[in-house]
Design a protein around this motif. Structure first.
Motif, mmCIF file in Angstrom:
data_model
loop_
_atom_site.group_PDB
_atom_site.id
_atom_site.type_symbol
_atom_site.label_atom_id
_atom_site.label_comp_id
_atom_site.label_asym_id
_atom_site.label_seq_id
_atom_site.Cartn_x
_atom_site.Cartn_y
_atom_site.Cartn_z
ATOM 1 N N LEU A 87 1.146 -1.558 0.146
ATOM 2 C CA LEU A 87 -0.413 -0.057 -0.286
ATOM 3 C C LEU A 87 1.344 1.540 -0.129
ATOM 4 C CD1 LEU A 87 -3.004 -0.774 2.960
ATOM 5 C CD2 LEU A 87 -3.038 -0.021 0.132
ATOM 6 N N ALA A 88 0.220 2.681 -0.772
ATOM 7 C CA ALA A 88 1.291 3.732 -1.039
ATOM 8 C C ALA A 88 0.621 4.211 -0.695
ATOM 9 C CB ALA A 88 2.232 3.575 -2.192
ATOM 10 N N TYR A 89 0.882 5.381 -0.130
ATOM 11 C CA TYR A 89 -0.169 7.016 -0.152
ATOM 12 C C TYR A 89 0.783 7.771 -1.102
ATOM 13 C CZ TYR A 89 -2.776 9.965 1.921
ATOM 14 O OH TYR A 89 -3.128 11.343 2.653
ATOM 15 N N GLY A 90 -0.241 8.433 -1.946
ATOM 16 C CA GLY A 90 0.099 9.498 -2.843
ATOM 17 C C GLY A 90 -0.097 9.850 -4.642
ATOM 18 N N GLN A 91 0.753 10.111 -5.312
ATOM 19 C CA GLN A 91 0.496 10.335 -6.546
ATOM 20 C C GLN A 91 -0.082 8.821 -7.364
ATOM 21 O OE1 GLN A 91 2.886 11.071 -9.866
ATOM 22 N NE2 GLN A 91 0.691 11.434 -11.189
ATOM 23 N N PRO A 92 -0.363 7.971 -8.140
ATOM 24 C CA PRO A 92 -0.247 6.684 -8.088
ATOM 25 C C PRO A 92 0.704 6.285 -9.272
ATOM 26 C CG PRO A 92 -2.368 7.498 -8.877
ATOM 27 C CD PRO A 92 -1.793 8.158 -7.968
ATOM 28 N N ARG A 93 0.545 8.112 -10.397
ATOM 29 C CA ARG A 93 2.450 7.386 -10.817
ATOM 30 C C ARG A 93 3.586 7.284 -10.093
ATOM 31 N NH1 ARG A 93 6.435 10.691 -13.211
ATOM 32 N NH2 ARG A 93 6.716 10.223 -15.255
ATOM 33 N N GLN A 94 4.258 8.398 -9.506
ATOM 34 C CA GLN A 94 5.074 8.655 -8.443
ATOM 35 C C GLN A 94 5.118 7.647 -7.557
ATOM 36 O OE1 GLN A 94 4.886 12.308 -7.317
ATOM 37 N NE2 GLN A 94 6.438 11.539 -5.876
ATOM 38 N N GLU A 95 4.280 6.610 -7.003
ATOM 39 C CA GLU A 95 4.202 5.698 -5.858
ATOM 40 C C GLU A 95 4.757 4.629 -6.825
ATOM 41 O OE1 GLU A 95 4.878 6.178 -2.565
ATOM 42 O OE2 GLU A 95 4.913 8.089 -3.219
ATOM 43 N N ILE A 96 4.086 4.316 -7.982
ATOM 44 C CA ILE A 96 4.367 3.632 -8.844
ATOM 45 C C ILE A 96 5.953 2.958 -9.336
ATOM 46 C CG2 ILE A 96 3.219 1.605 -10.856
ATOM 47 C CD1 ILE A 96 0.059 2.809 -10.166
ATOM 48 N N HIS A 97 6.250 3.813 -9.447
ATOM 49 C CA HIS A 97 7.717 4.168 -9.718
ATOM 50 C C HIS A 97 8.629 3.929 -8.826
ATOM 51 C CE1 HIS A 97 6.668 6.315 -14.058
ATOM 52 N NE2 HIS A 97 6.292 5.586 -13.493
ATOM 53 N N ARG A 98 8.462 4.637 -7.179
ATOM 54 C CA ARG A 98 9.127 4.707 -6.502
ATOM 55 C C ARG A 98 8.852 2.688 -6.025
ATOM 56 N NH1 ARG A 98 8.055 4.202 -0.838
ATOM 57 N NH2 ARG A 98 6.036 4.337 -1.468
ATOM 58 N N LEU A 99 7.902 2.427 -5.430
ATOM 59 C CA LEU A 99 8.287 0.989 -5.057
ATOM 60 C C LEU A 99 8.554 0.222 -6.345
ATOM 61 C CD1 LEU A 99 4.842 0.800 -3.811
ATOM 62 C CD2 LEU A 99 6.953 -0.190 -2.942
ATOM 63 N N ALA A 100 8.235 0.005 -7.159
ATOM 64 C CA ALA A 100 9.495 -0.628 -8.906
ATOM 65 C C ALA A 100 10.808 -0.890 -8.109
ATOM 66 C CB ALA A 100 9.046 0.237 -9.972
ATOM 67 N N LYS A 101 11.339 0.257 -8.417
ATOM 68 C CA LYS A 101 12.328 0.967 -8.073
ATOM 69 C C LYS A 101 13.205 0.308 -7.161
ATOM 70 C CE LYS A 101 12.462 5.345 -10.612
ATOM 71 N NZ LYS A 101 13.274 6.614 -9.414
ATOM 72 N N GLU A 102 12.596 0.068 -5.886
ATOM 73 C CA GLU A 102 12.540 -0.081 -4.347
ATOM 74 C C GLU A 102 12.846 -1.399 -4.431
ATOM 75 O OE1 GLU A 102 10.606 3.430 -1.009
ATOM 76 O OE2 GLU A 102 10.319 1.842 -1.287
ATOM 77 N N ASN A 103 12.082 -2.127 -4.694
ATOM 78 C CA ASN A 103 11.821 -3.556 -5.318
ATOM 79 C C ASN A 103 12.119 -4.248 -6.432
ATOM 80 O OD1 ASN A 103 9.575 -3.898 -2.780
ATOM 81 N ND2 ASN A 103 8.928 -2.653 -3.841
ATOM 82 N N ASP A 104 13.146 -3.603 -6.974
ATOM 83 C CA ASP A 104 13.671 -3.904 -8.128
ATOM 84 C C ASP A 104 12.818 -4.566 -9.132
ATOM 85 O OD1 ASP A 104 16.264 -4.145 -8.916
ATOM 86 O OD2 ASP A 104 16.945 -5.364 -7.603
ATOM 87 N N CYS A 105 11.874 -4.224 -9.682
ATOM 88 C CA CYS A 105 10.539 -5.231 -10.599
ATOM 89 C C CYS A 105 11.512 -4.263 -11.874
ATOM 90 C CB CYS A 105 9.517 -4.410 -9.989
ATOM 91 S SG CYS A 105 8.863 -4.798 -8.554
ATOM 92 N N ASP A 106 11.657 -5.648 -12.240
ATOM 93 C CA ASP A 106 11.178 -5.378 -13.992
ATOM 94 C C ASP A 106 10.421 -4.935 -15.281
ATOM 95 O OD1 ASP A 106 11.116 -8.109 -13.568
ATOM 96 O OD2 ASP A 106 13.383 -8.259 -14.230
ATOM 97 N N LEU A 107 9.160 -5.478 -14.342
ATOM 98 C CA LEU A 107 7.698 -5.005 -14.940
ATOM 99 C C LEU A 107 6.961 -4.506 -14.177
ATOM 100 C CD1 LEU A 107 6.399 -5.843 -17.940
ATOM 101 C CD2 LEU A 107 5.664 -7.567 -17.035
ATOM 102 N N ILE A 108 5.627 -3.532 -15.169
ATOM 103 C CA ILE A 108 4.829 -2.856 -14.306
ATOM 104 C C ILE A 108 3.944 -3.518 -14.929
ATOM 105 C CG2 ILE A 108 4.222 -1.339 -13.262
ATOM 106 C CD1 ILE A 108 6.383 0.154 -13.348
ATOM 107 N N VAL A 109 2.902 -3.849 -14.580
ATOM 108 C CA VAL A 109 1.180 -4.326 -15.252
ATOM 109 C C VAL A 109 0.009 -3.672 -14.468
ATOM 110 C CG1 VAL A 109 -0.267 -6.105 -15.770
ATOM 111 C CG2 VAL A 109 2.293 -6.661 -15.547
ATOM 112 N N VAL A 110 -0.102 -2.764 -15.400
ATOM 113 C CA VAL A 110 -1.335 -2.276 -15.407
ATOM 114 C C VAL A 110 -2.607 -2.131 -16.130
ATOM 115 C CG1 VAL A 110 -0.339 0.254 -14.186
ATOM 116 C CG2 VAL A 110 -0.448 -0.304 -16.694
ATOM 117 N N GLY A 111 -4.301 -1.771 -15.702
ATOM 118 C CA GLY A 111 -4.741 -2.072 -16.820
ATOM 119 C C GLY A 111 -5.241 -0.189 -17.522
ATOM 120 N N SER A 112 -5.520 -0.848 -19.122
ATOM 121 C CA SER A 112 -5.986 0.054 -19.495
ATOM 122 C C SER A 112 -7.646 -0.068 -20.244
ATOM 123 C CB SER A 112 -4.596 -0.092 -20.920
ATOM 124 O OG SER A 112 -5.683 0.700 -21.225
ATOM 125 N N HIS A 113 -7.990 0.995 -19.792
ATOM 126 C CA HIS A 113 -9.047 0.761 -20.710
ATOM 127 C C HIS A 113 -9.614 1.283 -22.115
ATOM 128 C CE1 HIS A 113 -10.062 1.614 -16.435
ATOM 129 N NE2 HIS A 113 -10.825 0.632 -16.767
#
Ligand code: AMP
Length: 146
Positions: A87-113
């Motif tokens: 769970l993160a608190y803030g602006q989705p883009r910024q927080e998703i990027h931060r968590l991806a970096k902190e956890n060494d993620c190499d793929l982010i999956v999001v939904g697109s309408h």
């Protein structure tokens, strides 16, 4: 090339389950770790950033509710431990990027309408996440709600 750590961004709506299913299939095929992230958007953002009252109680409630919601969303996926539910608190883009970096993620999956017209001009979280992403981004097309 195999992915090692896949981060699924979810607004915790039921329509996000296909995202997790897709990410899980990729994770299994690549023997990758999987994690979920939900970003709680500050109340103040909804009011344009300037609110003349103390929102800390409301923020606490937002967190408590989000904690319950992410746990029940993740219930469907027995392999997803609480440590894999962020769970993160803030602006989705910024927080998703931060968590991806902190956890060494190499793929982010999001939904697109697959928005178009005015809705596209207003932007979407998927577009937002793509810009400046620290790793690959997979936008999974979501079905429109009936
Ligand atoms: P949207 O463009 O806001 O309708 O959202 C599209 C996708 O962005 C969702 O299917 C999620 O993958 C992601 N998303 C939207 N809001 C959030 C959020 N608060 N936290 C994490 N991911 C989100």
């Amino acid at each position: 090339m195999n992915y090692h750590h896949i981060l699924v961004a979810t607004d915790l709506n039921d329509e996000c389950h296909p995202l997790v299913a897709r990410a899980q299939a990729l994770a299994t095929a690549s023997n990758a770790k999987l994690a979920l992230v939900h970003v709680i958007e500050p109340m103040a953002m909804a009011f344009g950033g300037d609110v003349p009252m103390d929102l800390s109680m409301l923020q606490q409630q937002q967190f408590d509710q989000a904690r319950e919601r992410i746990a029940s969303f993740a219930d469907r996926y027995p392999g997803l431990t609480p440590e894999q539910q962020h769970l993160a608190y803030g602006q989705p883009r910024q927080e998703i990027h931060r968590l991806a970096k902190e956890n060494d993620c190499d793929l982010i999956v999001v939904g697109s309408h697959g928005r178009h017209g005015l809705a596209l001009l207003l932007g979407s979280t998927a577009n937002d996440v793509l810009h400046g992403a620290p790793c690959d981004v997979l936008a999974v097309r979501l079905k429109k709600a009936e």
